[in-house]
Design a protein around this motif. Structure first.
Motif, short mmCIF file in Angstrom:
data_model
loop_
_atom_site.label_atom_id
_atom_site.label_comp_id
_atom_site.label_asym_id
_atom_site.label_seq_id
_atom_site.Cartn_x
_atom_site.Cartn_y
_atom_site.Cartn_z
N ASP A 147 0.87 -1.14 -0.15
CA ASP A 147 -0.02 -0.01 0.05
C ASP A 147 0.87 1.20 -0.04
O ASP A 147 0.53 2.20 -0.60
N ALA A 148 2.02 1.19 0.87
CA ALA A 148 2.78 2.33 0.95
C ALA A 148 3.50 2.63 -0.74
O ALA A 148 3.70 3.73 -0.98
N HIS A 151 1.00 4.00 -2.87
CA HIS A 151 0.53 5.75 -2.47
C HIS A 151 1.83 6.25 -3.18
O HIS A 151 1.62 7.67 -3.92
N LYS A 155 1.49 9.31 -6.10
CA LYS A 155 2.23 10.58 -5.79
C LYS A 155 3.24 11.20 -6.92
O LYS A 155 3.25 12.21 -7.47
N CYS A 179 5.13 11.75 1.94
CA CYS A 179 4.83 11.45 3.20
C CYS A 179 3.51 11.24 3.99
O CYS A 179 3.21 10.57 4.66
N THR A 180 2.59 12.32 3.29
CA THR A 180 1.41 12.34 4.08
C THR A 180 0.32 11.58 3.39
O THR A 180 0.31 11.64 1.95
N THR A 181 -0.33 10.73 4.00
CA THR A 181 -1.39 9.70 3.54
C THR A 181 -2.71 10.02 3.86
O THR A 181 -3.54 9.65 3.20
N ILE A 188 4.63 6.20 5.73
CA ILE A 188 5.80 6.26 4.49
C ILE A 188 6.88 6.43 4.83
O ILE A 188 7.30 7.53 5.75
#
Length: 221
Positions: A147-148, A151, A155, A179-181, A188
């Protein structure tokens, strides 16, 4: 009953008391973030061994002079762990030896730091303390890791589409972008960004350059 397998190691180095205070501060910050030395090397735009050399006390003063400002930006903090070192009136600040002993088992590293300075306690001073820190080994959840990466890749693709990478961005600048999810369970780490960037380099979508002796990543125009 299974006995834990323990590996012992140690290292030492010479430094001034103020440099030790900063060295200890940056070690504390790294452990609090759950980052590895390789993560910090990447965020500083340097080879993998770069930050570990600093933690093993190689040329500490030189490292701090060059990297403290960027490290504070990476951590978004300039707060230093408070330490009041005691000096007798006849003493001057000199480099002294600091020793670190590490015990590693299956789940963590235990650091014991031996310092030669005494601390001020009001009008008194205490004997040189032993400082202890723990670093827990990461337990990687394959689903969260996937998932990371998804993401971060999303981005980065967005930044490419918007042509934001044409002029290039440093590692720590890109980390701030990804880094912001918005998800409390998804963290992250710098390694996620690093792995995505290197995959995109292999795919011919991004190129890495050396700009002012730091890695910089940009789109291929």
């Amino acid at each position: 009953m299974k006995t834990a397998h323990i590996i012992k190691s140690s290292y030492s180095g010479m430094m001034y008391s103020r440099d030790f205070q900063l060295w200890y501060t940056y070690l504390s910050r790294r452990l609090n973030q759950g980052w590895s030395p390789q993560d910090l090397s990447f965020l500083l735009g340097k080879p993998d061994h770069f930050y570990m050399d600093f933690e093993k006390m190689f040329q500490v003063s030189k490292f701090l002079s060059a990297e403290s400002l960027l490290l504070d930006r990476v951590y978004i903090s300039s707060e230093v762990v408070p330490m009041a070192f005691h000096l007798e009136p006849y003493e001057v600040s000199t480099e002294r030896i600091v020793r670190v002993k590490i015990e590693e088992d299956d789940v963590k590293w235990n650091y014991t730091i031996e310092i030669p300075w005494r601390f001020e306690l009001g009008k008194k001073c205490s004997a040189a303390p032993l400082l202890y820190m723990e670093e827990w080994k990461a337990e990687k959840d394959l689903q969260l890791e996937s998932d990371a990466m998804i993401h971060v890749r999303g981005k980065l693709d967005f930044l490419l589409d918007k042509k934001i990478l044409e002029r290039g961005k440093s590692s720590w600048e890109l980390f701030q972008e990804v880094c912001t999810t918005g998800l409390s369970q998804l963290t992250i780490y710098p390694r996620h960004l690093k792995n995505c960037l290197y995959t995109m380099i292999q795919q011919g979508k991004i190129v890495v350059r050396n700009v002012e002796n730091r890695y910089c990543f940009s789109s291929i125009v």
